[in-house]
Enzyme design. Structure first.
Site, PDB file in Angstrom:
ATOM      1  CB  SER A 223      -0.518   0.007   1.074  1.00 59.01           C
ATOM      2  OG  SER A 223      -0.370   0.381   2.303  1.00 59.01           O
ATOM      3  CG  ASP A 224       1.256   5.631  -1.566  1.00 59.89           C
ATOM      4  OD1 ASP A 224       2.094   6.188  -0.570  1.00 59.89           O
ATOM      5  OD2 ASP A 224       0.758   6.598  -2.350  1.00 59.89           O
ATOM      6  CD1 TRP A 225       4.755   5.035   5.038  1.00 60.18           C
ATOM      7  CD2 TRP A 225       4.671   3.269   3.075  1.00 60.18           C
ATOM      8  NE1 TRP A 225       5.887   4.343   4.608  1.00 60.18           N
ATOM      9  CE2 TRP A 225       5.586   3.656   4.162  1.00 60.18           C
ATOM     10  CE3 TRP A 225       4.037   3.077   1.464  1.00 60.18           C
ATOM     11  CZ2 TRP A 225       6.898   2.637   3.000  1.00 60.18           C
ATOM     12  CZ3 TRP A 225       4.927   2.016   1.376  1.00 60.18           C
ATOM     13  CH2 TRP A 225       6.070   2.378   2.569  1.00 60.18           C
TER      14      TRP A 225
END
Length: 808
Positions: A223-225
């Site tokens: 995931s993106d953060w």
């Protein structure tokens, strides 16, 4: 796989497995010694390797911006960039680089476009594939990002992009597909946004269906953060790792979902398999093959990419390269303090920067005088205090107890993600930048403070600011990326030291931000000594230009214009830079303008100056590369990877703001040059535009269709100038029966070199996909096409008709 992953899985129970799928902190995954697994370390890129510390005390080689790399139109150069970054990653103990960004430059207003390659999916995919190949050659993984349609920054956490299947396939998925098939990346990053109503971190149709089943991707999806939002939907939707940790939607919550029957244990096993494969590939698992160590010269690579990327937009009177003028006036604040990289997560810290002023001083020919004036300063925030400041940072608890103390090279704190060792968000209450300043000049000194929240500035015992620094109507979270500065003036005397203190109180909401796991402590103390007023500074620069043989004016954007976290509202150069250029050009006809910007800006004076040279965000060696090009030691090798409008209102696609959460891509497949070709307006510079220091004639164009619907093409070019040079040969296809397709599109490219009078052959492959359209599946559109060998989109040099059809 060359290791027995099932045997490793058998040694892990469910709780141990799910912990491998959630960050143990902001940048790492946990180790499992019982199976020989070390902790996997991930780090931001794409122009350097920051490591796990967001600090100038942990420097990294800093390459030119991705737009610059794409401007070289050379996947082989991208391979070199990737190998250098793999070397940096290994030096810092990093296993996975969070790069490259291969979203498209759909609108010139995209605030993060300096981090993307191009408006064209083929150029983006080819350069991205080279980058991925280079990084992974060095035994370091990548996460190609942001999958998918994360092409602007406004409301990026929640935006729902609505687009048709054809545009999704032909444009936005195309670079990812090319990279997956050609470079076989070890990782993909799922974006924040939704696509057609489904959040990308749980988009099973695209992650499992397209990426894995259709394209054969065997790597991990991270995931993106803070992008993962739902345990069950993310696991079943194709996400493997949720970052940052330690509290994410995976880990213990995933184990509960498995025990509750909402996620099949086999799904978790597949997720863990992909993480273990990543560990094996990167040497974090016992038995993995360590990569060969390389010893590339970071400065040399940065310098090479820079001059190869510089785009000579115009050279009307042949002033460049400079022929040993007796005097040069160098003008502009960015000449002394350039913008070398874009803001946000792309930020790294070089251990040195060669400014244009530094580079020209070092390379100045004997007998040439160089003088400098600021002229106009576009920066809306003051640079962090450094010279003659002796500073430290002190972290304190709520009761005033000192928790830690750190020396500072400059008056800036960037604690993003993790706090320094020994500090915790739960107990950290304030951070103070404190020390002394010894003024060199008597007069009015300006101090500036930035940072979202409560701050207090004290200089020489006098409180200059004590209050809240937030945008009007804003809160701490919406203002994280939006820099707001408070300025205060104070009279100081040369040689008399003063105490300086800037205290920042960490907002109480920060302890709850990301469930207390992700720090974001950013604030700075800026300083500027006594200076000329703006009118006098302009007059000084104009006078200097008027008495010099050549004037070189450096203009560009700032961190407040191009950064992650917000989109642009204008393409105009900030401040009074346009006025500066006009006045200098009136005073000196031999005016060269150097444009220090990561993506398109308006250049209303472009026809009134002798030359315009685009240097992008040129990295740490940009000043040396600029001197190389200005004095003719190297040729400006770049061609535009994006179409530049003369005025923002001319641009055919500008919408980047969602309405009620939805951002429609109503333009379909018509972005970039394809969109421009449908209008009656001309851009300032077309896609592919750029001049060198020699001239080329296109002699021959030969096409050899294959039986799969593509072709091999040979273009013979001849250098008709007086010096060695490089030409980027671009192939465009024009359908004789257009239907609902663009007027023409890029089908291939290659760069060649030759000396004066020599010929060179560009060998280019046109893939069958270049003549395919998505209509409920890929359909090859056989038929007659005009193939153009071109210098740019708008400059065909040779053309021929050919029939491209599938035989087998």
């Amino acid at each position: 796989m060359s290791f027995d992953v099932d045997a490793l899985l058998d040694k892990l129970d469910l709780d141990a497995k799910v912990r491998l799928l959630a960050g143990q902190d902001v940048w790492t995954l946990p180790a499992r010694p019982e199976i020989g697994l070390s902790s996997l370390v991930l780090s931001d890129g794409p122009v350097g390797v920051r490591g796990v510390r967001w600090s100038p005390d942990d420097p990294s080689v800093t390459l030119p911006s991705p737009t610059a790399l794409a401007a070289a139109w050379d996947p082989r150069l991208a391979v070199r960039a990737g190998r250098l970054l793999a070397q940096e990653a290994r030096r810092k103990g990093v296993h996975v680089l969070l790069a490259p960004t291969v979203n498209l430059q759909r609108s010139p207003l995209g605030g993060r476009h300096f981090e993307c390659y191009s408006e064209d999916p083929l150029l983006t995919g080819m350069v991205g594939a080279g980058y991925v190949t280079g990084v992974q050659d060095g035994g370091v993984g990548v996460t190609v990002k942001h999958f998918v349609a994360n092409d602007s920054e406004t409301e990026r956490f929640t935006a729902d992009v609505h687009l048709g299947e054809r545009a999704l396939r032909e444009l936005y998925l195309a670079p990812f597909e090319l990279i997956v098939r050609r470079a076989k990346p070890w990782g993909i990053m799922a974006a924040y946004n939704s696509v057609n109503g489904i959040t990308m971190t749980q988009h099973a149709e695209l992650l499992n269906g397209v990426l894995r089943d259709e394209w054969g991707f065997d790597g991990f999806v991270v995931s993106d953060w803070l992008a993962a939002r739902d345990t069950v939907a993310s696991a079943n939707g194709g996400l493997d790792v949720a970052m940052p940790g330690p509290r994410t939607v995976f880990g213990d919550q995933l184990a509960e979902a498995v025990r509750g029957g909402e996620v099949d244990p086999d799904v978790v096993d597949d997720m863990v398999r992909r993480v273990l494969l990543l560990a094996h590939r990167t040497g974090a698992l016992d038995g993995g093959t360590p990569p060969e160590q390389s010893t590339m010269d970071g400065d040399a690579v940065a310098r090479e990419i820079a001059h190869r990327s510089f785009v000579l937009l115009s050279n009307q009177i042949g002033l460049l390269p400079l022929k040993q003028p007796p005097s040069i006036a160098l003008i502009g604040a960015l000449a002394a303090d350039p913008k070398i990289l874009g803001g946000g997560s792309a930020t790294v810290f070089p251990d040195h920067v060669v400014s244009p002023l530094d580079g020209l001083r070092k390379a100045l020919p004997a007998g040439t005088e160089l003088t400098y004036a600021i002229g106009a300063d576009p920066r809306t925030t003051l640079p962090p205090a450094t010279d003659n400041f002796r500073l430290r940072a002190t972290a304190k608890a709520a009761d005033g107890t000192r928790l830690a103390e750190f020396p500072l090279r400059e008056a800036r704190i960037d604690w993003i993600g993790e706090l320094p060792a020994g500090l915790d968000l739960a107990t950290l209450a304030s951070v103070e930048i404190e020390g002394t300043f010894l003024p060199e000049a008597t007069g009015t000194h300006t101090f500036g403070l930035t940072g979202p929240g409560d701050l207090r500035l004290v200089v020489g015992g006098q409180t200059l600011f004590d209050g809240v620094n937030l945008p009007e109507g804003g809160d701490v979270f919406t203002s994280i990326m939006q820099v707001i500065e408070q300025r205060r003036d104070v009279e100081l005397t040369a040689g008399e030291p003063v105490d300086v203190s800037l205290t920042y109180w960490v907002p109480s909401e920060m302890a709850e931000f990301a469930r207390g796991t992700f720090a974001w402590v950013i604030f700075a103390l800026g300083h500027r000594g006594p200076v000329l007023d703006p009118d006098a500074a302009l007059d000084e620069a104009v006078a200097l230009a008027g008495k010099s043989e050549v004037a070189v004016v450096v203009v560009g954007t700032t961190a407040e214009v191009e950064s992650e976290g917000f989109d642009r509202t204008s393409l105009a150069l900030p401040g009074r830079q346009d006025e500066l250029v006009r006045r200098v050009a009136e005073a000196n006809p031999n005016t060269v303008v150097v444009v220090n910007a990561g993506s398109p800006v308006e250049l209303p004076w472009r026809d009134d100056v002798a030359a315009v040279l685009l240097t992008w965000f040129p990295g740490q060696a940009g000043g040396d590369a600029l001197a190389d090009v200005l004095f003719g030691h190297e040729e400006p090798g770049g061609r535009l990877p994006t179409t530049w409008p003369a005025k923002l209102e001319d641009a055919p696609v500008t919408r980047v703001t969602p309405e009620e959460g939805v951002l429609p891509y109503d333009e379909g497949v018509y972005i970039g040059y394809s969109a421009w070709a449908r209008t009656d307006r001309q851009p300032a510079y077309w896609f592919g535009h750029g001049h060198g220091y020699t001239t080329w004639v296109y002699d021959e164009l030969d096409v050899f269709p294959d039986d799969e619907g593509g072709a091999k093409v040979r273009v013979r070019v001849r250098n008709t100038g007086k010096r060695r040079g490089r030409e980027v040969v671009q192939l465009y296809l024009v359908p004789t029966e257009r239907g609902d397709r663009p007027h023409r599109w890029l089908a291939g490219f290659a760069s060649v070199e030759a000396g004066p009078g020599e010929v060179a052959d560009a060998e280019i492959t046109i893939a069958p996909r270049s003549v395919s359209v998505w209509r409920d599946g890929w359909q090859h559109i056989a038929g007659e096409y005009v193939l153009e060998a071109s210098h740019s989109y708008a400059e065909p040099r040779l053309s021929t008709r050919t029939v491209l059809q599938k035989i087998r």
